[in-house]
Write an enzyme that holds these catalytic residues in place. Structure first.
Site, mmCIF file in Angstrom:
data_model
loop_
_atom_site.group_PDB
_atom_site.id
_atom_site.type_symbol
_atom_site.label_atom_id
_atom_site.label_comp_id
_atom_site.label_asym_id
_atom_site.label_seq_id
_atom_site.Cartn_x
_atom_site.Cartn_y
_atom_site.Cartn_z
ATOM 1 N N LYS A 17 -5.038 -3.072 -10.235
ATOM 2 C CA LYS A 17 -5.776 -2.512 -9.087
ATOM 3 C C LYS A 17 -7.220 -2.224 -9.487
ATOM 4 O O LYS A 17 -7.470 -1.710 -10.584
ATOM 5 C CB LYS A 17 -5.089 -1.222 -8.618
ATOM 6 C CG LYS A 17 -5.716 -0.598 -7.369
ATOM 7 C CD LYS A 17 -4.991 0.679 -6.962
ATOM 8 C CE LYS A 17 -5.541 1.293 -5.684
ATOM 9 N NZ LYS A 17 -4.864 2.559 -5.311
ATOM 10 N N SER A 44 -3.094 2.821 -0.545
ATOM 11 C CA SER A 44 -4.289 2.070 -0.818
ATOM 12 C C SER A 44 -4.101 0.888 -1.767
ATOM 13 O O SER A 44 -4.940 -0.006 -1.794
ATOM 14 C CB SER A 44 -5.340 3.006 -1.420
ATOM 15 O OG SER A 44 -4.920 3.477 -2.683
ATOM 16 N N SER A 61 -0.010 5.922 -2.388
ATOM 17 C CA SER A 61 -0.661 4.614 -2.483
ATOM 18 C C SER A 61 0.063 3.549 -3.290
ATOM 19 O O SER A 61 -0.324 2.387 -3.243
ATOM 20 C CB SER A 61 -2.065 4.777 -3.056
ATOM 21 O OG SER A 61 -2.942 5.121 -2.024
HETATM 22 N N1 GLN Z 1 -2.975 7.245 2.075
HETATM 23 C C1 GLN Z 1 -3.296 8.412 1.332
HETATM 24 C C2 GLN Z 1 -4.754 8.734 1.473
HETATM 25 O O1 GLN Z 1 -5.389 8.067 2.205
HETATM 26 C C3 GLN Z 1 -2.933 8.229 -0.105
HETATM 27 C C4 GLN Z 1 -3.931 7.483 -0.868
HETATM 28 C C5 GLN Z 1 -3.553 7.354 -2.296
HETATM 29 O O2 GLN Z 1 -2.440 7.657 -2.678
HETATM 30 N N2 GLN Z 1 -4.519 6.976 -3.097
HETATM 31 O O3 GLN Z 1 -5.257 9.627 0.858
#
Ligand code: GLN
Length: 488
Positions: free
Chosen positions: A89, A164, A188
């Site tokens: 990532k 994400s 994420s």
């Molecule tokens: N979807 C969550 C957010 O927008 C989690 C993001 C993540 O785990 N990096 O913060």
């Protein structure tokens, strides 16, 4: 019991297992260099449609593959991931390679060092193919917040892969890597793994070094693997986990043999099902798939019982206060001076800071910096940030009490299957609600695994989240393995 997760324009292709691939490399039947080349061929074909990789690290990958081939030719014993193609990532740094974190503000930045997880993968023989697309600074649940365009879901390219770590999930689902790394702050890793039909791991906070991870919310951020099956995900975690002198918050607890743990039968394990995760907002088809998964655990000899986690209802506001507060501090370092993008048209230093941040950050990142700065400001700190920390404590205690009675807790990973591109972009709150089942474990610091558990009528994958107490990854893998075994 599952209908096959495939739709009309599908790019789904299951990667072969680590055990098979490694055996072939060791026997000289497959060369690591050829394997890397064939992955790059598939990436060249499929990536223009799915937008999974942001950059490739071919030279480094081929050098590593040659080292593995030389070892194999000598008949030397091979490390755990010898020759295995892995994607990273783009919030984890690799020396000399672009590291964008999905943001325009990091355009052109090439870090001079490797993240610890990257170093450990390579030391175990992995061949690192390139950097994977994600929401900007890992803020999002659909990958639509990437400054480099959304990733498309390999199951159905009109749908989001989740976020994400959308690129990390989609790469494994479409066999553009055998395994990948992602990061999980509020879901994420788990939510995109669930949307794409692959396995994703949330290690206990501190289990994997964060050195070289571009920070979003440090008290929540974790690095973890994605793979095509539970055992391989367990092997990957074993490679990257463990104390790191470069991350003072990394745990010194010994690293278990997670793959061996995942082989153990589940008979007699106590499984908790929290009613709070099966209420309003849960899609009926997702619920049905998860209930079938729970039945398969009963059939495998688990004792299933109800547990109660009432503070769950406060989890979304709590998470979005803590995460944004920490993000507002972490993102202060992007000032147009030290990294990446700098605005051209500024006469004074302070105008340069302002313009660089205004032009470099996307809308969601700005929204969070504003929210977080507000929550931390004098006069509001007690009402918001402090309150959120108290609720966080409550949530963690509820989990602790539950884990005194059960070995693992199972829930849906997300309230729905993958949604359509554009469906939620106009409504940030609807997007935040996609994280309702994942943010609790993030706040509590506990670990979990998401494992494919059936599909909807339309062929969209459903994921089951298996949670376990701090440093109990082995138990989560074991339960996930039983759910996986019941799928075929
Ligand atoms: N979807 C969550 C957010 O927008 C989690 C993001 C993540 O785990 N990096 O913060």
């Amino acid at each position: 019991m599952s209908s096959e997760a495939k739709t009309a324009e599908s790019y789904v292709e299951k990667p072969r297992t680590l055990a098979e691939l490694r055996a072939e490399v060791a026997a000289g039947r497959t060369k690591a260099t050829d394997m890397a080349a064939s992955y790059y061929d598939r990436i060249a074909k499929v990536n223009p449609r799915l937008n999974v990789y942001l950059s490739l690290t071919k030279e480094r990958a081929l050098e590593q593959a040659e080292r593995v081939d030389a070892l194999a030719a000598k008949g030397d014993p091979l490390p755990a991931l010898a020759g295995i193609p892995v994607g990273i990532k783009d919030v984890l740094v690799m020396r000399g390679a672009p590291a964008t974190a999905g943001s325009k503000i990091l355009q052109g930045y090439r870090p001079p060092y490797d993240a610890t997880a990257v170093t450990r993968l390579e030391a175990a023989g992995a061949v690192l193919l390139g950097k994977l697309n994600c929401d900007e600074f890992a803020m999002g649940s659909s990958n639509e917040n990437s400054a480099y365009g959304p990733v498309r879901n390999p199951v159905d390219p009109e749908r989001v892969p989740g976020g994400s770590s959308g690129g990390s999930a989609a790469a494994v689902a479409a066999n553009l890597a055998v395994a990948t790394l992602g990061s999980d702050t509020g879901g994420s890793i788990r939510q995109p793994a669930s949307f794409c039909g692959v396995v994703g791991v949330l290690p206990t906070w501190g289990r994997v070094s964060r050195y070289g991870l571009i920070a979003f919310a440090s008290s929540l951020d974790r690095v973890g693997p994605f793979a095509g099956n539970v055992r391989d995900a367990a092997t990957l975690l074993g490679v990257i986990a463990g104390h790191d002198p470069k991350d003072a918050t990394s745990s010194a607890a010994p690293v278990e043999d997670y793959a061996a743990e995942s082989d153990k039968p589940v008979e007699g394990l106590r499984i908790g099902v929290p009613a709070e995760y099966f209420g309003e907002g849960l899609d009926a088809e997702v619920r049905a798939a998860i209930e079938r998964g729970i039945d398969s655990l009963k059939a495998a000899g688990c004792e299933v019982k109800a547990v109660s986690l009432p503070a769950t209802r406060y989890a979304i506001p709590t998470y979005y206060l803590v995460a944004t507060a920490e993000a507002s501090a972490n993102l202060a370092r992007f000032d147009g001076v030290r990294y990446g993008y700098r605005s051209k048209a500024s006469e004074t230093l302070s105008a340069m800071y302002r313009h660089s941040r205004d032009e470099g950050f996307g809308a969601e990142v700005k929204r969070r910096i504003l929210l977080g700065t507000y929550a931390l400001s004098a006069g509001y700190y007690d009402a918001y940030y402090l309150k959120a920390q108290q609720v966080r404590r409550l949530l963690a205690e509820e989990y602790l009490r539950a884990f005194a009675e059960v070995d693992a807790i199972v829930t849906p990973t997300a309230p729905t299957a993958a949604f359509k591109l554009g469906e939620k972009t106009g409504d940030p709150l609807a997007m935040y609600l996609a994280d309702i089942y994942t943010v609790t474990a993030s706040l509590a610091g506990i670990c979990g695994v998401t494992v494919p558990c059936g599909a909807t009528q339309a062929g969209l994958p459903v994921g089951m989240q298996v949670l376990a107490a701090h440093l109990n990854e082995g138990t989560a893998f074991r339960v996930a393995r039983a759910v996986e075994a019941a799928q075929s």
